[in-house]
Design a protein around this motif. Structure first.
Motif, PDB file in Angstrom:
ATOM      1  N   GLU A  78       0.821  -1.204   0.000  1.00  0.00           N
ATOM      2  CA  GLU A  78       0.000   0.000   0.000  1.00  0.00           C
ATOM      3  C   GLU A  78       0.859   1.260   0.000  1.00  0.00           C
ATOM      4  OE1 GLU A  78      -2.606  -0.216   3.331  1.00  0.00           O
ATOM      5  OE2 GLU A  78      -3.855  -1.786   2.463  1.00  0.00           O
ATOM      6  N   VAL A  79       0.266   2.371  -0.427  1.00  0.00           N
ATOM      7  CA  VAL A  79       0.956   3.659  -0.466  1.00  0.00           C
ATOM      8  C   VAL A  79       0.394   4.549   0.634  1.00  0.00           C
ATOM      9  CG1 VAL A  79       1.395   5.739  -1.832  1.00  0.00           C
ATOM     10  CG2 VAL A  79       1.421   3.490  -2.934  1.00  0.00           C
ATOM     11  N   SER A 109      -1.628  13.696  -4.738  1.00  0.00           N
ATOM     12  CA  SER A 109      -2.103  14.467  -5.884  1.00  0.00           C
ATOM     13  C   SER A 109      -1.685  13.805  -7.191  1.00  0.00           C
ATOM     14  CB  SER A 109      -1.529  15.891  -5.839  1.00  0.00           C
ATOM     15  OG  SER A 109      -1.824  16.504  -4.609  1.00  0.00           O
ATOM     16  N   PRO A 110      -2.519  13.880  -8.226  1.00  0.00           N
ATOM     17  CA  PRO A 110      -2.117  13.384  -9.543  1.00  0.00           C
ATOM     18  C   PRO A 110      -0.906  14.159 -10.059  1.00  0.00           C
ATOM     19  CG  PRO A 110      -4.484  13.802  -9.448  1.00  0.00           C
ATOM     20  CD  PRO A 110      -3.889  14.406  -8.224  1.00  0.00           C
ATOM     21  N   VAL A 111      -0.125  13.504 -10.926  1.00  0.00           N
ATOM     22  CA  VAL A 111       1.023  14.145 -11.575  1.00  0.00           C
ATOM     23  C   VAL A 111       0.980  13.795 -13.052  1.00  0.00           C
ATOM     24  CG1 VAL A 111       2.476  14.125  -9.506  1.00  0.00           C
ATOM     25  CG2 VAL A 111       2.533  12.171 -11.083  1.00  0.00           C
ATOM     26  N   VAL A 132      -1.964   8.559 -11.549  1.00  0.00           N
ATOM     27  CA  VAL A 132      -2.707   8.618 -10.301  1.00  0.00           C
ATOM     28  C   VAL A 132      -2.295   7.423  -9.437  1.00  0.00           C
ATOM     29  CG1 VAL A 132      -4.986   8.673  -9.229  1.00  0.00           C
ATOM     30  CG2 VAL A 132      -4.639   9.720 -11.482  1.00  0.00           C
ATOM     31  N   VAL A 133      -1.957   7.697  -8.183  1.00  0.00           N
ATOM     32  CA  VAL A 133      -1.499   6.657  -7.255  1.00  0.00           C
ATOM     33  C   VAL A 133      -2.602   6.361  -6.249  1.00  0.00           C
ATOM     34  CG1 VAL A 133       0.271   5.989  -5.583  1.00  0.00           C
ATOM     35  CG2 VAL A 133       0.870   7.477  -7.519  1.00  0.00           C
ATOM     36  N   VAL A 161      -0.761   1.919  -9.363  1.00  0.00           N
ATOM     37  CA  VAL A 161      -0.512   3.175 -10.053  1.00  0.00           C
ATOM     38  C   VAL A 161      -1.189   3.107 -11.415  1.00  0.00           C
ATOM     39  CG1 VAL A 161       1.231   4.814 -10.842  1.00  0.00           C
ATOM     40  CG2 VAL A 161       1.695   3.359  -8.861  1.00  0.00           C
ATOM     41  N   TYR A 162      -1.933   4.147 -11.771  1.00  0.00           N
ATOM     42  CA  TYR A 162      -2.696   4.184 -13.017  1.00  0.00           C
ATOM     43  C   TYR A 162      -2.141   5.260 -13.947  1.00  0.00           C
ATOM     44  CZ  TYR A 162      -6.175   1.508 -10.368  1.00  0.00           C
ATOM     45  OH  TYR A 162      -6.816   0.546  -9.610  1.00  0.00           O
ATOM     46  N   GLY A 163      -2.054   4.925 -15.221  1.00  0.00           N
ATOM     47  CA  GLY A 163      -1.650   5.893 -16.240  1.00  0.00           C
ATOM     48  C   GLY A 163      -2.772   6.121 -17.232  1.00  0.00           C
ATOM     49  N   PHE A 164      -3.157   7.395 -17.422  1.00  0.00           N
ATOM     50  CA  PHE A 164      -4.228   7.752 -18.344  1.00  0.00           C
ATOM     51  C   PHE A 164      -3.669   8.642 -19.448  1.00  0.00           C
ATOM     52  CE2 PHE A 164      -6.211   7.014 -14.226  1.00  0.00           C
ATOM     53  CZ  PHE A 164      -7.318   6.226 -14.548  1.00  0.00           C
ATOM     54  N   LYS A 165      -4.120   8.395 -20.682  1.00  0.00           N
ATOM     55  CA  LYS A 165      -3.667   9.166 -21.827  1.00  0.00           C
ATOM     56  C   LYS A 165      -4.850   9.639 -22.661  1.00  0.00           C
ATOM     57  CE  LYS A 165       0.876   7.032 -22.509  1.00  0.00           C
ATOM     58  NZ  LYS A 165       1.780   6.422 -23.516  1.00  0.00           N
ATOM     59  N   PRO A 166      -4.674  10.805 -23.305  1.00  0.00           N
ATOM     60  CA  PRO A 166      -5.729  11.261 -24.227  1.00  0.00           C
ATOM     61  C   PRO A 166      -5.779  10.366 -25.452  1.00  0.00           C
ATOM     62  CG  PRO A 166      -3.805  12.680 -24.365  1.00  0.00           C
ATOM     63  CD  PRO A 166      -3.543  11.746 -23.226  1.00  0.00           C
TER      64      PRO A 166
END
Length: 391
Positions: A68-69, A368-370, A378-379, A385-390
Motif C-alpha cells: 500500500e501507499v 495528488s495526480p502528476v 494517479v497513485v 498506479v494508473y496511467g491515463f492518456k488522451p
C-alpha cells in the motif's frame, strides 16, 4: 527559523546536536475533518450523474507495487519517470509512458517522506530519522537526523536539503553526506503537520515555508534573505493558531503561490519578496496554477480559482463537497483532482465545469495526480498506479 529579528539561527550539525522535542504531531486530514463535522452523521457527497465525457481520456496502463501507499507521500516526477514510495519502504520508479518498472530499491524500513531526486541521486528519510541517499539503487551514504521529516528532501546543485517536521533546515554534500550547514526551526509552535511543507529551489534561493511565511534562504549558507507573510496565527487554541504552509505550491517565473493550512492562499513575487495578495481559504492541501490563475480545494471539497495577479476569485464549485479531494494539478485546459472514492475529476480551468471523470480503485487516491511523459498518473492507496492518456 526564529520569529525574532533573526528568524533562522545556525546550530550545531544536525547529526550531532541535541534532539528537539515535538509536542504533538497531527495529520492535516484529521484536523480538517474535525473542523467540518464530527464523527457522526457525516454529510454525503452529491451524486455526480453521468460522466460528461468532454475530454477523451482512457486508462493506458496500471501497475501494482506490491504494498500500500501511505497518504501524504507525493509522487516524484523526473523527466519521463515517476517515483512512488510504499508502506514497506520500497522506492519504485516507473516509465510514465508505459508503466514499465525502471528501478526499485528499499532502505530496509518504512519511510516518512516521498523521494527527492536530481535524476542521479535519490534521497529518502526513514522512520528512524535516517537520511539515506541512493544512486543506481545502491546506498551512497546516510546521516542521522534529530527530528522526523515529512517533506521530501530536495536534491539540487550537488546538495541534499532537508526540512524537518520542526521546520529546522539542513544541507548536506550530495556525494559524501557531510553536513554543510543547519538552522533551527521555531521554538514556539506546539503543533506540527504530518504532511509535506514547502521546500523548493527558485532561482538562487531555497524557498521554504515557516510559520505562515515564505522565506528565501541562501542555499550556500542557510542565511535568510527575505521573509514574506501569507498568514498570521489567530484563535484561542493551538489548532486554530496553526498556519504552517503546505505543499504543493505553484510557481510561474517569479510568482510563487502557496496555501497556509486552514487559513489562506497567497502569492509572493520572489524577485522582491513582495506579497502580491492573500485571500482567506480553509483548505489543508496545496495548490496548483498557471500564468492566469491559482486553483485549490477547501477542506469541505469546494474547488476554487483565483486570479494569479490580484487574487480576485474567478469561480467556485461545490459539486465535489465531502469527497476528500487531493491538491489539484493543472493539465492542459483542465484542473485535475482525485478523491477518496477512487474517482479522478477533470474540471474546466475556465469555469470549473466538469469535463470528464476517470475511475481507479475504491481505496482512494494517496496523493495528488502528476503528469509524466504526457500521461496523467494517479497513485491509489491500494498500491496500484494508473496511467491515463488522451485518445
Amino acid at each position: 527559523m526564529k520569529t525574532s529579528a533573526h528568524p533562522m539561527k545556525s546550530v550545531a550539525p544536525a547529526a550531532k546536536s541535541a534532539a528537539r522535542v515535538l509536542v504533538l504531531t497531527v495529520m492535516a486530514a484529521s484536523l480538517a475533518a474535525c473542523s467540518m463535522f464530527g464523527s457522526k452523521d457525516k454529510p454525503k457527497p452529491q451524486d455526480l450523474g453521468a460522466n460528461p465525457g468532454k475530454i477523451a481520456v482512457n486508462q493506458a496502463w496500471s501497475v501494482k507495487l506490491g504494498s500500500e501507499v501511505p497518504l501524504a507521500m507525493p509522487a516524484l516526477v523526473q523527466g519521463n519517470n515517476v517515483t512512488v514510495v510504499t508502506k514497506d519502504g520500497s522506492v519504485t520508479t516507473l516509465d510514465g509512458s508505459t508503466g514499465r518498472q525502471v528501478s526499485k530499491f528499499s532502505p530496509g524500513e518504512a519511510l516518512t517522506t516521498g523521494a527527492g531526486s536530481d535524476g542521479q541521486r535519490t534521497a529518502v528519510v526513514t522512520r528512524s530519522n535516517q537520511l539515506m541517499v541512493f544512486a543506481e539503487g545502491k546506498q551512497v551514504w546516510k546521516q542521522s537526523l534529530n527530528a522526523a521529516v515529512y517533506t521530501p528532501p530536495l536534491v539540487a546543485g550537488g546538495r541534499v536539503f532537508v526540512m524537518a517536521a520542526d521546520r529546522s533546515l539542513a544541507a548536506f554534500d550530495g556525494n559524501t553526506g557531510r553536513e554543510l550547514w543547519a538552522v533551527e526551526g521555531p521554538s514556539n509552535e506546539p503543533l506540527i503537520l504530518r504532511q509535506p511543507g514547502v521546500l523548493q529551489a527558485v532561482g538562487n534561493n531555497l524557498v521554504v515555508g515557516v510559520s505562515g511565511r515564505l522565506a528565501g534562504v541562501d542555499p550556500d549558507t542557510g542565511a535568510v534573505r527575505w521573509m514574506s507573510p501569507l498568514a498570521a496565527p489567530r484563535g484561542t487554541n493551538d489548532v486554530e493558531r496553526l498556519v504552517d504552509l503546505v505543499g504543493p505550491i505553484s510557481r510561474v517565473d517569479n510568482s510563487v503561490c502557496a496555501r497556509a493550512f486552514q487559513a489562506s492562499i497567497g502569492c509572493v513575487d520572489v524577485s522582491n519578496a513582495n506579497v502580491r495578495w492573500t485571500q482567506v481559504s480553509k483548505g489543508s492541501d496545496g495548490v496548483s496554477g498557471d500564468a492566469q490563475a491559482v486553483f485549490g480545494a477547501e477542506s469541505n471539497g469546494t474547488v476554487q480559482a483565483w486570479n494569479r495577479n490580484d487574487g480576485q476569485r474567478l469561480w467556485s464549485i461545490d459539486k465535489l463537497q465531502y469527497r476528500k479531494l487531493t491538491a489539484p494539478l493543472v493539465l492542459g485546459r483542465s484542473v485535475v483532482l482525485a478523491d477518496d472514492f477512487g474517482t479522478v475529476h477533470m474540471l474546466s480551468r475556465e469555469d470549473g465545469s466538469a469535463l470528464a471523470r476517470l475511475e481507479t480503485d475504491k481505496a482512494g487516491a494517496a496523493t495528488s495526480p502528476v503528469v509524466a511523459a504526457n500521461t496523467l498518473v494517479v497513485v491509489s492507496r491500494s498500491g496500484t498506479v494508473y496511467g491515463f492518456k488522451p485518445d
